[in-house]
Structure formats: C-alpha cells, structure tokens
Design a protein around this motif. Structure first.
Motif, PDB file in Angstrom:
ATOM      1  N   GLU A  84      10.179   9.817  -7.675  1.00  0.00           N
ATOM      2  CA  GLU A  84       8.835   9.554  -7.160  1.00  0.00           C
ATOM      3  C   GLU A  84       8.742   9.754  -5.649  1.00  0.00           C
ATOM      4  O   GLU A  84       7.789  10.341  -5.151  1.00  0.00           O
ATOM      5  N   TYR A  87      10.408  13.707  -4.341  1.00  0.00           N
ATOM      6  CA  TYR A  87       9.530  14.833  -4.663  1.00  0.00           C
ATOM      7  C   TYR A  87       8.052  14.471  -4.557  1.00  0.00           C
ATOM      8  O   TYR A  87       7.194  15.243  -4.939  1.00  0.00           O
ATOM      9  N   GLY A  88       7.769  13.288  -4.027  1.00  0.00           N
ATOM     10  CA  GLY A  88       6.399  12.816  -3.942  1.00  0.00           C
ATOM     11  C   GLY A  88       5.701  13.243  -2.659  1.00  0.00           C
ATOM     12  O   GLY A  88       6.327  13.588  -1.658  1.00  0.00           O
ATOM     13  N   LEU A  89       4.390  13.183  -2.724  1.00  0.00           N
ATOM     14  CA  LEU A  89       3.539  13.489  -1.578  1.00  0.00           C
ATOM     15  C   LEU A  89       2.596  12.316  -1.336  1.00  0.00           C
ATOM     16  O   LEU A  89       2.455  11.442  -2.183  1.00  0.00           O
ATOM     17  N   GLY A  90       1.947  12.308  -0.192  1.00  0.00           N
ATOM     18  CA  GLY A  90       0.942  11.289   0.090  1.00  0.00           C
ATOM     19  C   GLY A  90       1.498   9.883   0.034  1.00  0.00           C
ATOM     20  O   GLY A  90       2.505   9.563   0.666  1.00  0.00           O
ATOM     21  N   ASP A  91       0.847   9.033  -0.766  1.00  0.00           N
ATOM     22  CA  ASP A  91       1.218   7.614  -0.840  1.00  0.00           C
ATOM     23  C   ASP A  91       2.641   7.388  -1.336  1.00  0.00           C
ATOM     24  O   ASP A  91       3.233   6.341  -1.046  1.00  0.00           O
ATOM     25  N   ARG A  93       5.220   8.610  -0.280  1.00  0.00           N
ATOM     26  CA  ARG A  93       6.118   8.608   0.869  1.00  0.00           C
ATOM     27  C   ARG A  93       5.788   7.529   1.895  1.00  0.00           C
ATOM     28  O   ARG A  93       6.330   7.505   2.978  1.00  0.00           O
ATOM     29  N   LYS A  94       4.884   6.620   1.579  1.00  0.00           N
ATOM     30  CA  LYS A  94       4.472   5.576   2.526  1.00  0.00           C
ATOM     31  C   LYS A  94       5.128   4.244   2.173  1.00  0.00           C
ATOM     32  O   LYS A  94       5.203   3.859   1.014  1.00  0.00           O
ATOM     33  N   THR A 111       5.758   6.740   7.288  1.00  0.00           N
ATOM     34  CA  THR A 111       5.818   7.812   6.305  1.00  0.00           C
ATOM     35  C   THR A 111       7.244   8.345   6.324  1.00  0.00           C
ATOM     36  O   THR A 111       7.787   8.660   7.392  1.00  0.00           O
ATOM     37  N   THR A 113       9.929  11.072   5.972  1.00  0.00           N
ATOM     38  CA  THR A 113      10.003  12.522   6.076  1.00  0.00           C
ATOM     39  C   THR A 113      11.462  12.944   6.193  1.00  0.00           C
ATOM     40  O   THR A 113      12.347  12.108   6.424  1.00  0.00           O
ATOM     41  N   LYS A 114      11.703  14.208   6.032  1.00  0.00           N
ATOM     42  CA  LYS A 114      13.032  14.809   6.217  1.00  0.00           C
ATOM     43  C   LYS A 114      14.129  14.043   5.476  1.00  0.00           C
ATOM     44  O   LYS A 114      15.196  13.769   6.036  1.00  0.00           O
TER      45      LYS A 114
END
Length: 141
Positions: A84, A87-91, A93-94, A111, A113-114
């Motif tokens: 999740e 490979y997830g985007l948006g929420d 990664r929060k 957030t 990242t990397k």
C-alpha cells in the motif's frame, strides 16, 4: 557539550488512518538521520540599495532523510515497504513524524518519498533509505 545523533528520538505513525497515532521508532532499522529546513528565499534588489540585494525567508520545505538496514519484522520497515505504501500515491504516502531532541518535540505531517531498497555487497545487510517531506506547519511542543 556535543549533541549526538543517538540522542534524537524519531518515530513514525505506522497507522495514520487509525483513531490515534501508533508511534514506532525509526531507530531500530535506521542508522543515520539528516535534516534540512529547505528555506524558500525571496531575493530583491531595490534601486536605493546601490546594487546590493536583500533576502527574506518566505517559506520552509522541511526534509529529513533516514538511512539504514532492512530489518525484517521491524514495524516501520514493514509499514513503509508494504504494498500500500511502497506502490501507493497520494494519501497512501502521508503520515506523521515525531522527533524529540532534548526538551523539544516536533510533530509534523509528512509525505514519504524516495523509499529505496538499495541492496549492497553480499556480506552486508540490504540498505534502505526513506525521505520525509514536511506537509504544512509542524506542532512544536
């Protein structure tokens, strides 16, 4: 007195969608931390300044980078490398970061990242990197 990085307590909320944060230590898998406030600077040269400029810090783009080893079973490693999150985007990664150093604690929406699993030599642990970017203004306690 010098300050040692092992005196920093860094925790990640591994259940950001829960009713309450579930704080887990980043110190069980990560060995190094680097922080940057990432100032946004506005530079202006006015006619009356005789060719010199003035600078104002107008914003911050907080970044903290952790480097360490892939420790199987560690709650933070299992969370950030979950399908999740990885490979997830948006929420997906929060989350929140809580850093305590001396008398000061900072809680920041971040957030992720990397997220990297870098590998390494055959006789070394699998190295990992996580970069967290601030999202909005922190709570300084």
């Amino acid at each position: 007195m010098i300050e040692l990085n092992n005196q920093i307590n860094a925790e990640l909320d591994v259940m950001p969608k829960g009713a309450l944060p579930k704080w887990e230590s980043l110190g069980k898998a990560f060995k190094s931390i680097s922080q940057s406030l990432g100032e946004n600077v506005y530079n202006a040269s006015y006619l009356s300044d005789g060719g010199f400029s003035s600078s104002e810090v107008t914003g911050l783009n907080f970044t903290v980078t952790f480097r360490g080893d892939y420790v199987a079973g560690d709650p933070v490693i299992e969370y950030i490398f979950s399908r999740e999150v990885l490979y997830g985007l948006g929420d997906a990664r929060k989350t929140k970061l809580r850093i305590s150093k001396g008398e000061k604690t900072v809680v920041w929406n971040v957030t992720m990242t990397k997220i990297q699993e870098a590998g390494g030599d055959a006789n070394e642990p699998n190295s990992v990197t996580l970069e967290l970017k601030g999202a909005g203004k922190p709570d300084v306690l």
